[in-house]
Design an enzyme around this catalytic site. Structure first.
Site, mmCIF file in Angstrom:
data_model
loop_
_atom_site.group_PDB
_atom_site.id
_atom_site.type_symbol
_atom_site.label_atom_id
_atom_site.label_comp_id
_atom_site.label_asym_id
_atom_site.label_seq_id
_atom_site.Cartn_x
_atom_site.Cartn_y
_atom_site.Cartn_z
ATOM 1 N N THR A 96 -112.832 -0.758 54.515
ATOM 2 C CA THR A 96 -112.234 -1.348 56.079
ATOM 3 C C THR A 96 -112.242 -0.107 56.828
ATOM 4 O OG1 THR A 96 -110.226 -1.872 54.772
ATOM 5 C CG2 THR A 96 -111.771 -3.745 55.065
ATOM 6 N N CYS A 271 -106.933 5.806 53.278
ATOM 7 C CA CYS A 271 -105.968 4.888 53.529
ATOM 8 C C CYS A 271 -104.810 5.543 54.471
ATOM 9 C CB CYS A 271 -105.351 4.917 51.900
ATOM 10 S SG CYS A 271 -106.106 3.765 50.697
#
Length: 431
Positions: A96, A271
């Site tokens: 994502t 992240c």
């Protein structure tokens, strides 16, 4: 968990998150690791893993178990949708990312949901592990599953969310050794999913009260680290102007029992430099501008430019000529002793230096030359055979911390250590 139920698991995405998860479940259930990358699935079925995250003995053992048991237990990789249509638990681990405007890019997640919608059956469970903003699973993914399956949410199929906590290159805090947050779309499904993960997570699980809570927990894990690192990065910018060494200051402050020992550095990867934007996106949707989160992002994104300009200033101070000088960057992966180049900020240093007219080489024995060329358009050098006007240690790979620089240096070479991993007597400056 319903002990009578026979689980057949499909893990969508076979990267840093999906593969280790697949192999752990494969010790208990039949698992098919699905990936749209045909080359990747062929490599895995031949017992190879270019991410270096999996235990190759476990991979080969799981492949053999699947073959011997005729698919009743063990692991197999596949790019064929037909081979996962009989599964009843689907775990989505696709990336994502963010787009060029730092907005969430849900493309891979929506594509995976659409694909699963086409094969979803009554009674199936879909578990999302991809990092998202709170509400995304139910508001963005569930409607896609309903549309393409023709089934009803929480009547015909069910949803779970269990955020991944994989730390690439970390061989201590591995999948099974880190507590896992779980959640489900109904009370019964939440319990079933929790029991399913308890089968493989030695450290245990934490069952969140809702999917939104589980989603938010993942977003703030990395936002917290991002903000803390941005604070010490800002200190590094201040202390550079004062003329004192940041690491000396942190070492002194670190003698207090409750001081948090974060270090300055480049903040890249899949992240920490991405997830805060997902939380900020949701906040702004609700009419709140998250000052702390986004100011931290701005500071961390400015560090590459600071490093490049500092190197140029040091070159000038030594009487060097900037245009057409030769620079060497050691390392391009986003962290040490790991081949992962996703969202690496080393590339920003490269572009800043080339903007000054400097001829820049990058050397990294851990990174894939093909991947770097494809993702960033940069050719990595294969060996170190030149002398350089400036050398930047960007990643603390073990090969670099043990490296001798004599053969790479000219008389007035500038050496900058971004990781404070070298003998400080050998470098001109460090972050």
């Amino acid at each position: 968990m319903n002990e009578i139920k026979t689980y057949k698991i499909a893990v969508i995405g076979q990267g840093y998150v999906g593969l280790p998860l697949s192999l752990e479940f494969a010790s208990h259930y039949p698992v098919i690791g699905f990936d749209i990358n045909i080359e990747r699935t062929n490599q895995l079925n031949n017992g190879k893993d270019i991410t270096m995250e999996s235990d190759l003995n476990k991979l080969n053992s799981s492949l053999k178990d699947y073959e011997i048991s005729n698919g009743k237990i063990g692991y197999k990789a596949s790019y064929l949708l037909d081979e996962i249509k009989d599964s009843n638990v689907f775990i989505i681990t696709v990336p994502t990312p963010i787009d060029k405007y730092n907005a969430p890019d849900l493309g891979p997640l929506i594509s995976a949901s659409k694909m699963l919608g086409e094969i979803l059956k009554v009674g199936d469970i879909v578990i999302y592990e991809s990092t998202v903003f709170p509400g995304c699973t139910e508001e963005e993914c569930v409607p896609v599953l309903e549309k393409y399956s023709g089934l009803k949410y929480n009547k015909d199929f069910f949803i779970g969310y269990s955020p991944e906590r994989i730390n690439p290159g970390d061989k201590i805090n591995t999948l099974t050794n880190v507590k896992k947050v779980t959640s489900g779309s109904t009370e019964e499904i939440a319990e079933e999913i929790d029991q399913l993960y308890k089968k493989i997570i030695v450290a245990g699980t934490h069952r969140a009260p809702s999917i939104k809570v589980a989603e938010a927990s993942k977003a703030i894990e990395n936002a917290q680290r991002d903000v803390n690192i941005s604070f010490v990065n800002e200190l590094a910018l201040i202390f550079d102007r004062i003329g004192i060494d940041t690491m000396d200051v942190l070492e002194a402050a670190g003698t207090k029992y409750n001081f948090l020992k974060y270090k300055p550095g480049l903040v890249g990867g899949h992240c920490i430099s991405v997830d805060p934007y997902y939380l900020a996106h949701k906040a702004e949707q609700l009419g709140y501008y998250p000052d702390v989160i986004l100011s931290g992002r701005r500071v961390n994104d400015s560090i590459a430019k600071f490093i490049a300009s500092k190197v140029v200033k040091l070159l000038i101070a030594k009487g060097g000529i900037i245009k057409n000088s030769k620079a060497l960057i050691l390392g391009i992966t986003f962290k040490e002793n790991c081949p992962d180049v996703r969202n690496t900020k080393v590339v920003d240093i490269y572009h800043e230096l080339t903007d000054y007219g400097i001829d820049v080489d990058i050397y990294d024995p851990w990174a894939s030359k093909e991947e770097v060329k494809h993702e960033y358009g940069i050719e990595l050098i294969s060996e170190l055979s030149s002398k350089y006007d400036s050398i930047i240690v960007a990643v603390s790979h073990k090969e670099f911390t043990e490296m001798k620089f004599e053969t790479l240096k000219k008389e007035n070479t500038v050496i900058f250590d971004t990781k404070a991993c070298m003998d400080r007597n050998l470098v001109d400056a460090r972050l």
